[in-house]
Write an enzyme that holds these catalytic residues in place. Sequence first.
Site, mmCIF file in Angstrom:
data_model
loop_
_atom_site.group_PDB
_atom_site.id
_atom_site.type_symbol
_atom_site.label_atom_id
_atom_site.label_comp_id
_atom_site.label_asym_id
_atom_site.label_seq_id
_atom_site.Cartn_x
_atom_site.Cartn_y
_atom_site.Cartn_z
ATOM 1 N N VAL A 58 3.399 5.325 9.825
ATOM 2 C CA VAL A 58 1.885 5.429 9.879
ATOM 3 C C VAL A 58 1.365 4.198 10.456
ATOM 4 O O VAL A 58 0.048 4.310 11.192
ATOM 5 C CB VAL A 58 1.398 6.252 8.700
ATOM 6 C CG1 VAL A 58 1.716 7.565 8.326
ATOM 7 C CG2 VAL A 58 1.163 4.956 7.331
ATOM 8 N N TYR A 149 -3.266 -4.435 -2.138
ATOM 9 C CA TYR A 149 -2.984 -3.047 -2.601
ATOM 10 C C TYR A 149 -4.309 -2.472 -3.058
ATOM 11 O O TYR A 149 -4.796 -1.310 -2.501
ATOM 12 C CB TYR A 149 -2.011 -2.797 -3.717
ATOM 13 C CG TYR A 149 -1.469 -1.353 -4.105
ATOM 14 C CD1 TYR A 149 -0.760 -0.408 -3.071
ATOM 15 C CD2 TYR A 149 -2.106 -0.809 -5.300
ATOM 16 C CE1 TYR A 149 -0.582 0.716 -3.677
ATOM 17 C CE2 TYR A 149 -2.016 0.615 -5.580
ATOM 18 C CZ TYR A 149 -1.329 1.228 -4.591
ATOM 19 O OH TYR A 149 -0.860 2.671 -4.918
ATOM 20 N N ALA A 151 -7.320 -3.751 -2.293
ATOM 21 C CA ALA A 151 -8.394 -3.784 -1.216
ATOM 22 C C ALA A 151 -8.010 -2.563 -0.232
ATOM 23 O O ALA A 151 -8.848 -1.924 0.315
ATOM 24 C CB ALA A 151 -8.007 -4.937 -0.492
ATOM 25 N N LYS A 153 -6.368 0.258 -0.961
ATOM 26 C CA LYS A 153 -6.940 1.582 -1.680
ATOM 27 C C LYS A 153 -8.635 1.664 -1.900
ATOM 28 O O LYS A 153 -9.069 2.800 -1.756
ATOM 29 C CB LYS A 153 -6.081 1.738 -3.185
ATOM 30 C CG LYS A 153 -4.830 1.703 -3.099
ATOM 31 C CD LYS A 153 -4.315 3.027 -2.187
ATOM 32 C CE LYS A 153 -2.915 3.216 -2.263
ATOM 33 N NZ LYS A 153 -2.486 4.558 -1.458
ATOM 34 N N ILE A 182 1.465 7.154 -12.398
ATOM 35 C CA ILE A 182 2.234 8.355 -11.901
ATOM 36 C C ILE A 182 4.091 7.752 -11.862
ATOM 37 O O ILE A 182 4.059 6.879 -11.242
ATOM 38 C CB ILE A 182 1.805 8.855 -10.631
ATOM 39 C CG1 ILE A 182 0.434 8.856 -10.625
ATOM 40 C CG2 ILE A 182 2.642 10.245 -10.420
ATOM 41 C CD1 ILE A 182 -0.174 9.923 -11.681
#
Length: 241
Positions: A58, A149, A151, A153, A182
């Site tokens: 991506v 991470y 920042a 999200k 999770i």
Amino acid sequence: MQLKGQVALVTGAARGIGLAIAKALAGQGATVVLTDIDAQEAQRQAQALGGRAFKLDVAEPQEVREVFAELKEALGRLDILVNNAGLTRDALLVRMRQEDWDLVLNVNLKGAFLCMQEAVKIMTRQRYGRIISISSVVAFMGNAGQANYCASKAGLLGLTKSVAREYASRGITVNAVAPGFIQTAMTEALPEQTRQAMLKSIPLGRFGSAEDVAQAVLFLALPQSGYITGQCIHVNGGMYM
Ligand code: NAI
């Protein structure tokens, strides 16, 4: 079969939360398109779900453009986009390498931006679409060792709200889901001591499953959730309220 006739693309769908989301959408009759940097596993899982698979990093603009063009050619439409691909490169601030900052922001945030750009072109013509991005509880709480991470999200939430405002008039809703802890490969890597400390902070007394997250995504993806946009659903066992 509430998604019969619909096409759904999930990024990072070869395993973990992305795979659970693809299964939940396929379970409601959607044709699922599993994309991942791990093309082989995505292909294997897609076969089991009667869907399609594409190799897609991506963070690579050219690849994103090509995959969405191929998808449009092959399936003619795109109803649901789930921006799930994500990774971590943890370090305390002063030790964080610039390349790890760039990688995490490029995959987790820019990747979602690039996929949204291509998706809305197709969805605008249909005057229908559901875009859901996987944020995180740490976007709200912060987390030591995860400046990059967190920042990325938190950035997804601003991106979500802005695109929600831009495309509401075209029948496209744009939302986020923020999972807590999770159980997937991403969290298996954590030391047992950290896992036990996390468990104490979860009122429901258990770690979440990929299916817990998939159910929230499925809800937002349904046609009847069309009056919800620019929102974030928390799936965290109560660890953040
Ligand atoms: P995972 O590591 O099990 O799966 C991530 C998938 O993304 C893998 O299949 C991987 O190959 C793929 N991927 C990595 N880089 C990619 C790229 N550049 N392009 C395309 N695909 C790529 O992780 P998990 O736990 O399933 O996480 C899924 C999403 O949920 C991520 O965005 C993660 O940040 C988020 N999340 C996970 C939480 C957890 O506790 N596991 C909590 C909160 C959010």
